[in-house]
Scaffold this motif. Structure first.
Motif, PDB file in Angstrom:
ATOM      1  N   LYS A 314      41.492  63.752  67.403  1.00 38.37           N
ATOM      2  CA  LYS A 314      42.623  64.650  67.178  1.00 38.37           C
ATOM      3  C   LYS A 314      43.642  64.002  66.248  1.00 38.37           C
ATOM      4  O   LYS A 314      44.198  64.648  65.357  1.00 38.37           O
ATOM      5  N   ARG A 315      43.872  62.723  66.430  1.00 40.23           N
ATOM      6  CA  ARG A 315      44.829  62.009  65.589  1.00 40.23           C
ATOM      7  C   ARG A 315      44.254  61.783  64.182  1.00 40.23           C
ATOM      8  O   ARG A 315      44.993  61.807  63.193  1.00 40.23           O
ATOM      9  N   ALA A 318      44.628  65.131  62.432  1.00 38.16           N
ATOM     10  CA  ALA A 318      46.010  65.338  61.999  1.00 38.16           C
ATOM     11  C   ALA A 318      46.313  64.520  60.745  1.00 38.16           C
ATOM     12  O   ALA A 318      47.024  64.989  59.840  1.00 38.16           O
ATOM     13  N   GLU A 321      44.856  66.347  57.610  1.00 37.27           N
ATOM     14  CA  GLU A 321      45.306  67.705  57.284  1.00 37.27           C
ATOM     15  C   GLU A 321      45.853  67.860  55.867  1.00 37.27           C
ATOM     16  O   GLU A 321      45.538  68.826  55.175  1.00 37.27           O
TER      17      GLU A 321
END
Length: 348
Positions: A314-315, A318, A321
């Motif tokens: 998830k990190r 991010a 992105e």
């Protein structure tokens, strides 16, 4: 030397051991499954093989420090290529497998494709003695978020043939992979794959962002740690480094924080505080020298755990992105220029 003499004896012992197990299975004193375990000297008599090689090296060192350094380099660069089993290929069934030629040898490439030909490309680099299958969880998650992922079995690793390779040659292979399959928006390296990715960046590799997972910060220290962990004579490390400089024109101690600091693209560094393979201090050094870096310190993941951890991804997601809005760049003045003028290798 001594290893070449004693290895045939170990092979005979292995054959006797294998036939002994076969007899036990025929007599129904052991399960049939036992026959799938192949008895080989290098796998079942590891300690003996290591001791003989160490005796070899110390004997050579008494005669010539040059020969002992050559032999140490041969052992340092020796890899264990592992062909894929049918069950492992089932895990990679969503991949497209291709081969391309690099220096007269085949390199296996596993591609997690996208229907959109304009999709951002990611290059995954495994570590020493690793294989692309180790990165499949990360590759599948990246594919699910819209990236086209390229995960090679680097030369002399996994299904790619070869008995040994240097870090220098691996970085050159990454440059050739970019010519064949690039350009790549993101380069992700695990363990020594991260250092190889940095070495490729020093040679002018194009990318937008980089992720280093459990990676060392200096090739010279990798050589030092190998000599220390294998209980080799301390002076062999400096002799090996001189041979590397002779072979490639670049001293291993140069490939470290000072040169890595020339990477100006954003870099995410992921490291576990309990990693016993690569110390957390390496990640701290990389974070300090890289201008646009971010450090994520995990706990309880060890050296490989972050490759499968959903929270870590998830990190990572991010961090990636903004990639679509950025342009790929390269080092303005590549600092690593390999000039293989003399091929200094140990011949067996």
């Amino acid at each position: 030397m001594f290893f070449s003499v004693i290895y045939p004896l170990l092979l005979i012992v292995s054959l006797v051991h294998q036939n002994y197990l076969r007899i036990l299975v025929v007599m129904h004193r052991r399960p049939t499954l036992l026959m799938k375990a192949k008895v080989r000297p290098t796998t079942h008599y590891v300690r003996v093989c290591r001791s003989i090689r160490l005796f070899d090296l110390y004997s050579l060192d008494m005669m010539s420090s040059y020969l002992s350094a050559l032999y140490a380099m041969y052992l340092f660069e020796k890899t264990r290529p592992l062909p894929y089993k049918p069950a492992e290929m089932m895990l990679l069934k969503q991949c497209r497998q291709e081969n391309f030629t690099w220096r007269h040898a085949l390199v296996n490439m596993f591609i997690y494709p996208q229907s959109d030909q304009q999709a951002e490309k990611v290059l995954l680099l495994h570590g020493w003695d690793g294989r692309s299958i180790m990165l499949r969880h990360l590759a599948q998650r990246l594919q699910a978020t819209g990236y086209s992922v390229h995960a090679p079995d680097l030369p002399a690793h996994g299904a790619s043939p070869g008995r040994g390779v240097s870090f220098y040659d691996l970085s050159s292979a990454v440059i050739d992979i970019e010519r064949q399959y690039g350009p790549f928006s993101v380069v992700i390296g695990h363990s020594s794959g991260g250092l190889v990715g940095c070495m490729a960046a020093m040679q002018g590799l194009h990318f937008k962002r980089m992720i280093l997972i459990s990676s060392p910060c200096c090739f010279g220290e990798v050589v030092d740690n190998y000599v220390l962990s294998h209980k080799l004579p301390r002076h062999i490390a400096s002799a090996m480094k001189k041979l590397y400089q002779l072979r490639y024109g670049v001293h291993p101690d140069k490939i470290g924080p000072e040169w890595i600091a020339q990477i100006k693209q954003p870099v995410l560094i992921v490291h576990d505080k309990g990693d016993i393979s690569i110390d957390l201090e390496d990640a701290m050094v990389l974070t300090h020298v890289l201008e646009k870096s971010k450090l994520i310190v995990t706990a309880g993941q060890g050296h490989n755990g972050a490759l499968r951890d959903a929270s870590v991804f998830k990190r990572i997601s991010a961090f990636l992105e903004p990639t679509a809005q950025e342009d790929a760049t390269r080092m303005a003045n590549p600092v690593l220029r390999l000039r293989p003028t003399i091929d200094v290798r140990f011949k067996r």
